[in-house]
Design a protein around this motif. Structure first.
Motif, PDB file in Angstrom:
ATOM      1  N   ASN A 130     -11.932  -2.852  -9.827  1.00 54.06           N
ATOM      2  CA  ASN A 130     -11.987  -4.009 -10.877  1.00 54.06           C
ATOM      3  C   ASN A 130     -12.406  -5.457 -10.464  1.00 54.06           C
ATOM      4  OD1 ASN A 130      -9.383  -3.747  -9.260  1.00 54.06           O
ATOM      5  ND2 ASN A 130      -8.576  -5.315 -11.160  1.00 54.06           N
ATOM      6  N   GLU A 131     -12.330  -5.679  -9.023  1.00 52.57           N
ATOM      7  CA  GLU A 131     -12.563  -7.143  -8.717  1.00 52.57           C
ATOM      8  C   GLU A 131     -14.495  -6.970  -8.565  1.00 52.57           C
ATOM      9  OE1 GLU A 131     -10.700  -8.032  -5.104  1.00 52.57           O
ATOM     10  OE2 GLU A 131      -8.708  -7.788  -5.906  1.00 52.57           O
ATOM     11  N   PHE A 187      -7.323   2.866 -15.862  1.00 52.33           N
ATOM     12  CA  PHE A 187      -6.650   2.940 -14.537  1.00 52.33           C
ATOM     13  C   PHE A 187      -5.775   4.169 -14.333  1.00 52.33           C
ATOM     14  CE2 PHE A 187      -7.487  -1.368 -15.116  1.00 52.33           C
ATOM     15  CZ  PHE A 187      -8.237  -1.686 -13.899  1.00 52.33           C
ATOM     16  N   ILE A 191       0.876  -1.188   0.021  1.00 52.12           N
ATOM     17  CA  ILE A 191       0.023   0.155   0.089  1.00 52.12           C
ATOM     18  C   ILE A 191       0.808   1.386   0.004  1.00 52.12           C
ATOM     19  CG2 ILE A 191      -2.004   1.075   1.241  1.00 52.12           C
ATOM     20  CD1 ILE A 191      -2.767  -1.661   1.976  1.00 52.12           C
ATOM     21  N   TYR A 204      -4.360 -10.019  -0.041  1.00 49.97           N
ATOM     22  CA  TYR A 204      -4.398  -9.458   1.110  1.00 49.97           C
ATOM     23  C   TYR A 204      -3.948 -10.451   2.188  1.00 49.97           C
ATOM     24  CZ  TYR A 204      -6.936  -5.558  -1.108  1.00 49.97           C
ATOM     25  OH  TYR A 204      -7.276  -4.607  -1.891  1.00 49.97           O
ATOM     26  N   ALA A 206      -8.015  -0.455   2.971  1.00 48.54           N
ATOM     27  CA  ALA A 206      -7.672  -1.868   2.885  1.00 48.54           C
ATOM     28  C   ALA A 206      -6.681  -2.308   3.841  1.00 48.54           C
ATOM     29  CB  ALA A 206      -7.035  -2.321   1.191  1.00 48.54           C
ATOM     30  N   LEU A 232       0.000   0.237 -14.847  1.00 45.58           N
ATOM     31  CA  LEU A 232      -1.146   1.277 -14.202  1.00 45.58           C
ATOM     32  C   LEU A 232      -2.040   0.519 -13.201  1.00 45.58           C
ATOM     33  CD1 LEU A 232      -2.143   2.942 -17.502  1.00 45.58           C
ATOM     34  CD2 LEU A 232      -0.682   3.763 -15.865  1.00 45.58           C
ATOM     35  N   VAL A 235     -12.039  -4.654   2.151  1.00 43.96           N
ATOM     36  CA  VAL A 235     -12.183  -3.627   1.247  1.00 43.96           C
ATOM     37  C   VAL A 235     -11.459  -4.220  -0.119  1.00 43.96           C
ATOM     38  CG1 VAL A 235     -11.418  -1.252   0.551  1.00 43.96           C
ATOM     39  CG2 VAL A 235     -12.162  -1.834   2.870  1.00 43.96           C
ATOM     40  N   HIS A 236     -12.334  -3.978  -1.352  1.00 45.10           N
ATOM     41  CA  HIS A 236     -11.710  -4.513  -2.602  1.00 45.10           C
ATOM     42  C   HIS A 236     -11.550  -3.434  -3.361  1.00 45.10           C
ATOM     43  CE1 HIS A 236     -12.015  -8.834  -1.501  1.00 45.10           C
ATOM     44  NE2 HIS A 236     -13.198  -8.544  -0.949  1.00 45.10           N
ATOM     45  N   PRO A 237     -10.620  -3.545  -4.417  1.00 45.14           N
ATOM     46  CA  PRO A 237     -10.314  -2.609  -5.640  1.00 45.14           C
ATOM     47  C   PRO A 237     -11.705  -2.823  -6.555  1.00 45.14           C
ATOM     48  CG  PRO A 237      -8.817  -4.245  -5.840  1.00 45.14           C
ATOM     49  CD  PRO A 237      -9.344  -4.646  -4.448  1.00 45.14           C
ATOM     50  N   PRO A 241      -2.578  -3.405 -10.430  1.00 47.81           N
ATOM     51  CA  PRO A 241      -1.859  -4.740 -10.334  1.00 47.81           C
ATOM     52  C   PRO A 241      -2.826  -5.847 -10.850  1.00 47.81           C
ATOM     53  CG  PRO A 241      -2.424  -3.293  -8.158  1.00 47.81           C
ATOM     54  CD  PRO A 241      -2.962  -2.567  -9.346  1.00 47.81           C
ATOM     55  N   HIS A 300      -6.286  -9.023  -5.575  1.00 48.14           N
ATOM     56  CA  HIS A 300      -5.453  -9.127  -4.447  1.00 48.14           C
ATOM     57  C   HIS A 300      -5.590 -10.076  -3.330  1.00 48.14           C
ATOM     58  CE1 HIS A 300      -4.957  -5.023  -5.873  1.00 48.14           C
ATOM     59  NE2 HIS A 300      -4.094  -4.741  -4.998  1.00 48.14           N
ATOM     60  N   ILE A 332      -7.920   1.544  -7.443  1.00 48.35           N
ATOM     61  CA  ILE A 332      -7.156   0.440  -8.064  1.00 48.35           C
ATOM     62  C   ILE A 332      -6.635  -0.652  -7.168  1.00 48.35           C
ATOM     63  CG2 ILE A 332      -4.913   0.352  -9.427  1.00 48.35           C
ATOM     64  CD1 ILE A 332      -5.619   3.183 -10.310  1.00 48.35           C
ATOM     65  N   THR A 333      -6.414  -0.265  -5.959  1.00 48.50           N
ATOM     66  CA  THR A 333      -5.673  -1.462  -5.018  1.00 48.50           C
ATOM     67  C   THR A 333      -6.358  -1.896  -3.680  1.00 48.50           C
ATOM     68  OG1 THR A 333      -4.294   0.105  -3.600  1.00 48.50           O
ATOM     69  CG2 THR A 333      -3.488  -0.778  -5.869  1.00 48.50           C
ATOM     70  N   GLY A 334      -7.393  -0.984  -3.492  1.00 50.33           N
ATOM     71  CA  GLY A 334      -8.346  -0.942  -1.883  1.00 50.33           C
ATOM     72  C   GLY A 334      -7.546   0.274  -1.183  1.00 50.33           C
TER      73      GLY A 334
END
Lengths: 244, 181
Positions: B139-140, B147, A101, A131, B96, A123, B135-137, A125, A129, B90-92
């Motif tokens: 795109n999931e 992006f 993060i 996690y 997250a 741009l 928590v999710h990005p 991942p 994820h 994009i990543t949470g």
């Protein structure tokens, strides 16, 4: 002065690269000022060949440039669309396997994982994820071990074993359960003889091993990779480029 | 001569901090240039509450509760092009960080044990959206077309991205505009 003969060269992306006997493709390319993306490779340490980012096509066969020796007349391709797409996918997998993060990380801006991702124009991942739940070890007075950011490159393992002579770190478990472990009865960093000045602390390419009380000391805009692509930033310990 | 048809743009912030929207406003006077080519549908800027048919949807923040999913699906259904803007989408991102903390423990910490709290209560109104355990990005949950990373993306990056998109070009960020923090 070393006189380079024609038989001590190979072709990398159409460019003639001289090499010395015993050098790997990566070493010869670095010496010629050509960047091949990598994370687990470091010029001071024995090659590890695990991150696979430096994979190149050697006469049509894929191999890690950090472990394959240069040979006269070989034809190597690195900067191809397909290889860079593979490198991007590998980097994306490293991001989703850990908890990277960036906005909350002290290493952001100076992190090689992040810088390689920038270099590869990543741009997103992309993958789902994981996690994962990973432990933090804050027991040492001067060093923080943040396993969420570890990419298992084993640079600290190699540095502690080969340079510091302390053998503080190792990799335990297998596959997705692999994790960075600490060589003490308690498993805690505080119970080892690790010192903040050890090479193992400094060599971490990500924010997994951090010196305490040094976070965010360099402002945004003045960090290592804020304005310069990792391909342009020299790595400490890298051989001086050979004059051609 | 008739004016060219403006692109209709919707924006929203899900599990984000509105920092990306602040960065959007940070385009400053170029907003006037932007408004020559785009018009806003649902957005915190217009205060329109539901999303109609749009050319571009821009989503800030990840997905942390049931309402986020509802809004995100509404955007996907109505927007020809959907953009994930910022680290959280994009990543949470920062939200997250709670993904490895038990949700109940998280609530206890925030509403019962937080510094300076007395007689804290965990909110339980039926109108509140149901929180997720992770928590999710985005795109999931839905397909994302583009992006735009950054925490937040700089005003210059947003400007570059939107003008590329409005001109029908593939958006391209210069090295200094691409960052994850």
């Amino acid at each position: 002065m070393v006189i380079l003969t024609m038989d001590k060269t190979f072709i990398l992306d159409g460019k003639t690269i001289p090499f010395e006997e015993g050098e790997t493709i990566m070493e010869a390319a670095s010496a010629a000022g050509v960047y091949i993306p990598h994370l687990c490779h470091h010029p001071e340490f024995k090659p590890h060949g695990s991150c696979k980012l430096c994979t190149v096509s050697i006469g049509g066969r894929l191999g890690a440039s950090c472990t394959n020796k240069a040979a006269a007349g070989m034809v190597v391709e690195s900067e191809t669309e397909a290889l860079n797409a593979d490198r991007r996918a590998l980097t994306q997998m490293l991001f989703v396997e850990g908890n990277h993060i960036c906005p909350s990380c002290e290493k952001s801006g100076n992190c090689q994982l992040q810088a390689v991702a920038y270099h590869l124009d990543m741009l997103t991942p992309h993958f789902t994820h994981f996690y994962p739940a990973r432990d933090i070890d804050a027991s040492h007075p001067d060093v923080l071990l943040e396993r969420n950011r570890c990419i298992l490159c084993e640079l600290c393992v190699r540095a502690s074993r080969d340079v510091d002579g302390k053998n503080v770190f190792g990799i335990g478990g297998r596959g997705i359960k692999s994790r960075l472990i600490v060589n003490s009865a308690s498993g805690r960093l505080a119970d080892t003889n690790l010192s903040v000045t050890d090479r193992a602390v400094e060599v971490c390419p990500t924010g997994a091993i951090l010196r305490k009380r040094h976070g965010f000391t360099v402002p945004i805009g003045r960090r290592l990779y804020d304005h310069h692509d990792i391909a342009e930033v020299p790595v400490a310990g890298m051989k001086e480029p050979r004059s051609s | 001569m008739t004016e060219p048809k403006k692109l209709r743009v919707a924006t929203c912030s899900l599990a984000g901090c509105f920092g990306c929207h602040m960065s959007l406003l940070d385009i400053d006077e170029k907003l006037f240039d932007l408004l020559k080519v785009v018009e806003f549908d649902r957005s915190p800027i217009t205060d329109i509450k539901t999303c109609g048919p749009c050319d571009i949807g821009i989503v800030e923040g990840g997905v942390c509760n049931a309402e986020n999913v509802h809004v995100l699906k509404e955007f996907r259904k109505n927007c020809k092009v959907l953009v994930a803007m910022g680290a959280c989408a994009i990543t949470g991102g920062i939200p997250a960080l709670r993904n490895n903390v038990d949700l109940w423990d998280c609530f206890q910490e925030v509403y019962h044990y937080g510094i300076g709290l007395e007689n804290g209560q965990i909110p339980n109104d039926p109108e509140l959206p149901l929180p997720f355990d992770k928590v999710h990005p985005i795109n999931e949950v839905v397909r994302i077309d583009y992006f735009l990373p950054g925490c937040p993306p700089s005003a210059d990056a947003i400007w570059q991205f939107l003008t590329d998109l409005a001109a029908g070009r593939e958006p391209k960020l210069d090295y200094e505009m691409l960052h994850y923090d």
